[in-house]
Scaffold this active site. Sequence first.
Site, PDB file in Angstrom:
ATOM      1  N   CYS A  16     -75.441 -15.719 -15.789  1.00  0.00           N
ATOM      2  CA  CYS A  16     -74.805 -16.757 -14.989  1.00  0.00           C
ATOM      3  C   CYS A  16     -75.892 -17.498 -14.231  1.00  0.00           C
ATOM      4  O   CYS A  16     -77.017 -17.043 -14.131  1.00  0.00           O
ATOM      5  CB  CYS A  16     -73.856 -16.125 -13.982  1.00  0.00           C
ATOM      6  N   ARG A  41     -76.942 -21.975 -18.412  1.00  0.00           N
ATOM      7  CA  ARG A  41     -76.794 -20.518 -18.362  1.00  0.00           C
ATOM      8  C   ARG A  41     -75.340 -20.083 -18.538  1.00  0.00           C
ATOM      9  O   ARG A  41     -75.069 -18.892 -18.692  1.00  0.00           O
ATOM     10  CB  ARG A  41     -77.319 -19.970 -17.034  1.00  0.00           C
ATOM     11  N   TRP A  92     -70.969 -17.382 -17.196  1.00  0.00           N
ATOM     12  CA  TRP A  92     -70.873 -17.221 -18.642  1.00  0.00           C
ATOM     13  C   TRP A  92     -70.298 -15.838 -18.899  1.00  0.00           C
ATOM     14  O   TRP A  92     -70.997 -14.834 -18.870  1.00  0.00           O
ATOM     15  CB  TRP A  92     -72.258 -17.357 -19.277  1.00  0.00           C
ATOM     16  N   ASN A 118     -74.446 -12.043 -10.611  1.00  0.00           N
ATOM     17  CA  ASN A 118     -74.842 -12.109 -12.020  1.00  0.00           C
ATOM     18  C   ASN A 118     -75.184 -10.692 -12.426  1.00  0.00           C
ATOM     19  O   ASN A 118     -75.993 -10.048 -11.757  1.00  0.00           O
ATOM     20  CB  ASN A 118     -76.060 -13.030 -12.159  1.00  0.00           C
ATOM     21  N   GLY A 119     -74.584 -10.178 -13.491  1.00  0.00           N
ATOM     22  CA  GLY A 119     -74.893  -8.821 -13.933  1.00  0.00           C
ATOM     23  C   GLY A 119     -73.636  -8.000 -14.136  1.00  0.00           C
ATOM     24  O   GLY A 119     -72.545  -8.550 -14.303  1.00  0.00           O
ATOM     25  N   GLU A 510     -85.890 -13.522 -42.765  1.00  0.00           N
ATOM     26  CA  GLU A 510     -85.671 -14.235 -41.505  1.00  0.00           C
ATOM     27  C   GLU A 510     -86.896 -15.098 -41.155  1.00  0.00           C
ATOM     28  O   GLU A 510     -86.749 -16.227 -40.675  1.00  0.00           O
ATOM     29  CB  GLU A 510     -85.348 -13.219 -40.394  1.00  0.00           C
ATOM     30  N   LYS A 514     -86.637 -19.141 -40.726  1.00  0.00           N
ATOM     31  CA  LYS A 514     -87.071 -19.866 -39.516  1.00  0.00           C
ATOM     32  C   LYS A 514     -87.997 -21.009 -39.897  1.00  0.00           C
ATOM     33  O   LYS A 514     -87.908 -22.106 -39.357  1.00  0.00           O
ATOM     34  CB  LYS A 514     -87.806 -18.933 -38.539  1.00  0.00           C
ATOM     35  N   GLU A 517     -86.028 -23.810 -41.568  1.00  0.00           N
ATOM     36  CA  GLU A 517     -85.180 -24.512 -40.598  1.00  0.00           C
ATOM     37  C   GLU A 517     -85.993 -25.444 -39.707  1.00  0.00           C
ATOM     38  O   GLU A 517     -85.577 -26.561 -39.418  1.00  0.00           O
ATOM     39  CB  GLU A 517     -84.473 -23.501 -39.677  1.00  0.00           C
ATOM     40  N   HIS A 533     -92.431  -9.257 -60.266  1.00  0.00           N
ATOM     41  CA  HIS A 533     -91.495  -9.552 -61.349  1.00  0.00           C
ATOM     42  C   HIS A 533     -91.239 -11.049 -61.505  1.00  0.00           C
ATOM     43  O   HIS A 533     -90.249 -11.441 -62.101  1.00  0.00           O
ATOM     44  CB  HIS A 533     -90.181  -8.801 -61.120  1.00  0.00           C
ATOM     45  N   LYS A 636     -75.541 -25.848 -34.916  1.00  0.00           N
ATOM     46  CA  LYS A 636     -75.534 -24.501 -34.328  1.00  0.00           C
ATOM     47  C   LYS A 636     -74.319 -23.719 -34.801  1.00  0.00           C
ATOM     48  O   LYS A 636     -74.381 -22.525 -35.022  1.00  0.00           O
ATOM     49  CB  LYS A 636     -75.523 -24.648 -32.803  1.00  0.00           C
TER      50      LYS A 636
HETATM   51  C1  G6P Z   1     -75.545 -21.980 -38.821  1.00  0.00           C
HETATM   52  C2  G6P Z   1     -76.777 -21.943 -37.920  1.00  0.00           C
HETATM   53  C3  G6P Z   1     -77.586 -20.678 -38.173  1.00  0.00           C
HETATM   54  C4  G6P Z   1     -76.709 -19.463 -38.027  1.00  0.00           C
HETATM   55  C5  G6P Z   1     -75.501 -19.532 -38.964  1.00  0.00           C
HETATM   56  C6  G6P Z   1     -74.498 -18.444 -38.668  1.00  0.00           C
HETATM   57  O1  G6P Z   1     -75.921 -22.226 -40.122  1.00  0.00           O
HETATM   58  O2  G6P Z   1     -77.575 -23.086 -38.129  1.00  0.00           O
HETATM   59  O3  G6P Z   1     -78.647 -20.611 -37.223  1.00  0.00           O
HETATM   60  O4  G6P Z   1     -77.452 -18.306 -38.311  1.00  0.00           O
HETATM   61  O5  G6P Z   1     -74.810 -20.760 -38.758  1.00  0.00           O
HETATM   62  O6  G6P Z   1     -73.970 -18.666 -37.393  1.00  0.00           O
HETATM   63  P1  G6P Z   1     -73.161 -17.607 -36.568  1.00  0.00           P
HETATM   64  O7  G6P Z   1     -72.769 -18.325 -35.310  1.00  0.00           O
HETATM   65  O8  G6P Z   1     -71.959 -17.235 -37.391  1.00  0.00           O
HETATM   66  O9  G6P Z   1     -74.046 -16.442 -36.319  1.00  0.00           O
END
Ligand code: G6P
Length: 641
Positions: A16, A41, A92, A118-119, A510, A514, A517, A533, A636
């Site tokens: 928060c 936040r 939050w 907060n916490g 991953e 990254k 992306e 292979h 997102k």
């Molecule tokens: C979108 C985002 C990714 C994310 C994926 C799954 O493609 O750009 O960064 O990993 O969705 O999102 P989620 O909210 O389900 O983890």
Amino acid sequence: MRMTDERSSVRVTAMCGIVGYVGGRPALSIVLDGLRRLEYRGYDSAGVAVVEDGTVLTQKKAGKLANLEKALAEAADPGIAAGPTGIGHTRWATHGGPTDRNAHPHVSQDGNVAVIHNGIIENFSRLRAELEATGVEFASDTDTECAAHLLAGEVRALRESGLADGPELLAEGMRRTVRRLEGAFTLLAIDVRVPDAVVAARRNSPLVVGRGNGENFLASDVSAFIEYTRDAIELGQDQVVLITPAGIEITGFDGSPQEGKEFHIDWDASAAEKGGYDYFMLKEIAEQPQAIADTLLGRLSDRGEIVLDEVRLTDQDLRDVDKIFIIACGTSYNAGMVAKYAIEHWVRLPCEVELASEFRYRDPILDRSTLVIVISQSGETMDTLMALRHAKEQKARVLAICNTNGSTIPRESDAVLYTHGGPEIAVASTKAFLTQLVACYLIGLHLAQVRGVMYADEVAAVVEKLQSTPDSLRGLLDSMEDVRALGRDLKTASTVLFIGRHVGYPVALEGALKLKELAYMHAEGFAAGELKHGPIALIDQGTPVVCVVPSPAGRGVMRDKVVSNIQEVRARGARTIVIAEEGDDDVAAFADHLIRVPATPTLLAPLMTTVPLQILACEIASARGHDVDQPRNLAKSVTVE
Ligand code: G6P
């Protein structure tokens, strides 16, 4: 399966924004300015309290700060607008419905004290029962409210014992209150009879002090007061700080005089929302140790059982499970891949990981004894939601791992474990990934325990290792300068390959994701053994290959195999970037660049090895001039199939 009563109805506020002000100007506008800068936040609800003319005046509203501002404008109360001492909060919630009633500040029953928090106060239900037994009536479901009643009681007792009204009385009341609390908290409080002071306490949650001229500030981070002062004080753990217009006094919870660390803020208000970082992503990478600690907080009950958040399944349901599917997209899918290794090892049940968009179109075989674990940061990804609904139609049980309270995926699942990572603003996921890993480990341990394949002390030993990862990670984050330099150096590379085995394989995926992306570069992750292979044909003179080396303390043979794979790519001209744990000295000979990570148990290693890859991608992308927080073509939360 039950929830322990400590968490069954607590409304947790893991992340928060908090502001406090005392000085010569009207507090309200300064507090609202601070909340605006802290709104990243959390924006489930917001509220303020001001001391004016012998009363505590509050206003609070569910939803974004704009709702609170509207309510304040409509009320047009000259008192709240004028008072010189105030606190404000933006919330939050990590579980439980965000409502007006649960919004902070919370005021004690006698109306004398207002508190924001907060916490998580872990012994909340015990304290609540004690307070209710003395006749206190609660006006909310929050853990915070018990701090307000406790503080009011302590202040009253101190007055009755003859202590004069004044800032010191409030500080002593706060010290007595926090000595009774367990968990993590930043608390700020004001008292109607102490109109020129704000008192705060800090344990494992953020709080900084701003030193002004005839006025002082408190906030979750400096962005809240940077417009007014750049002189700040960092607090230690377990400290109480009292601010008045004239000064700042810091003590331990026991009352011993203590000092904070003074510092000067050398960035300006425009960088404020990002906490001084160039990008939200960098800030979120830096927040990872805290995010992990928050996700772990309160997860082990007194009896050594793992505690989930919302559970509509019985232990017997979990004992009946004979197969597990993990379903997710993107980064969350990579977290699921790690989970498979941990779950199969600990729980000894077959576990498949599936991309949500593929899952239901291949007629998966599911029934009542199938457990489907869905992982989603946003809780709204349409592919994952559709897979979840398909699983439920087949009568499978669904357990969600999610970072967003109240979103659709946890709402439709049979059980939920929230990652308390706080809001993730950058599109590319970082802290959500690490907290998803932690959640996966916790679920694996929970299943193993319920099904009787692990003892409570074995579970506790892994949890203890998990609890030490935030510290290791802090050390790792402090030693990333070489990785940044390497990133700048790699900005013109046309392709980067990533290889790993076992849990290092999803880390390779991953790392490559990254880079794709953020840097819009060709990047691919492979199982190290699979390279020969086919993909090895991609390697040319100077092709960068990032190699994730397993711990030699795990299965030695696995680590040796990866070392052989590194030699294979090197022999074909690759430039090797080797991620290996401290103490593994033999790998140095095969590394053009060696990135050290702290030694971690094999299954938990992704919590370390992923981090240099996040930083590498971020640095390459910014060296190439890209918008790191909002990469092209991405969103997102993807709510289409
Ligand atoms: C979108 C985002 C990714 C994310 C994926 C799954 O493609 O750009 O960064 O990993 O969705 O999102 P989620 O909210 O389900 O983890």
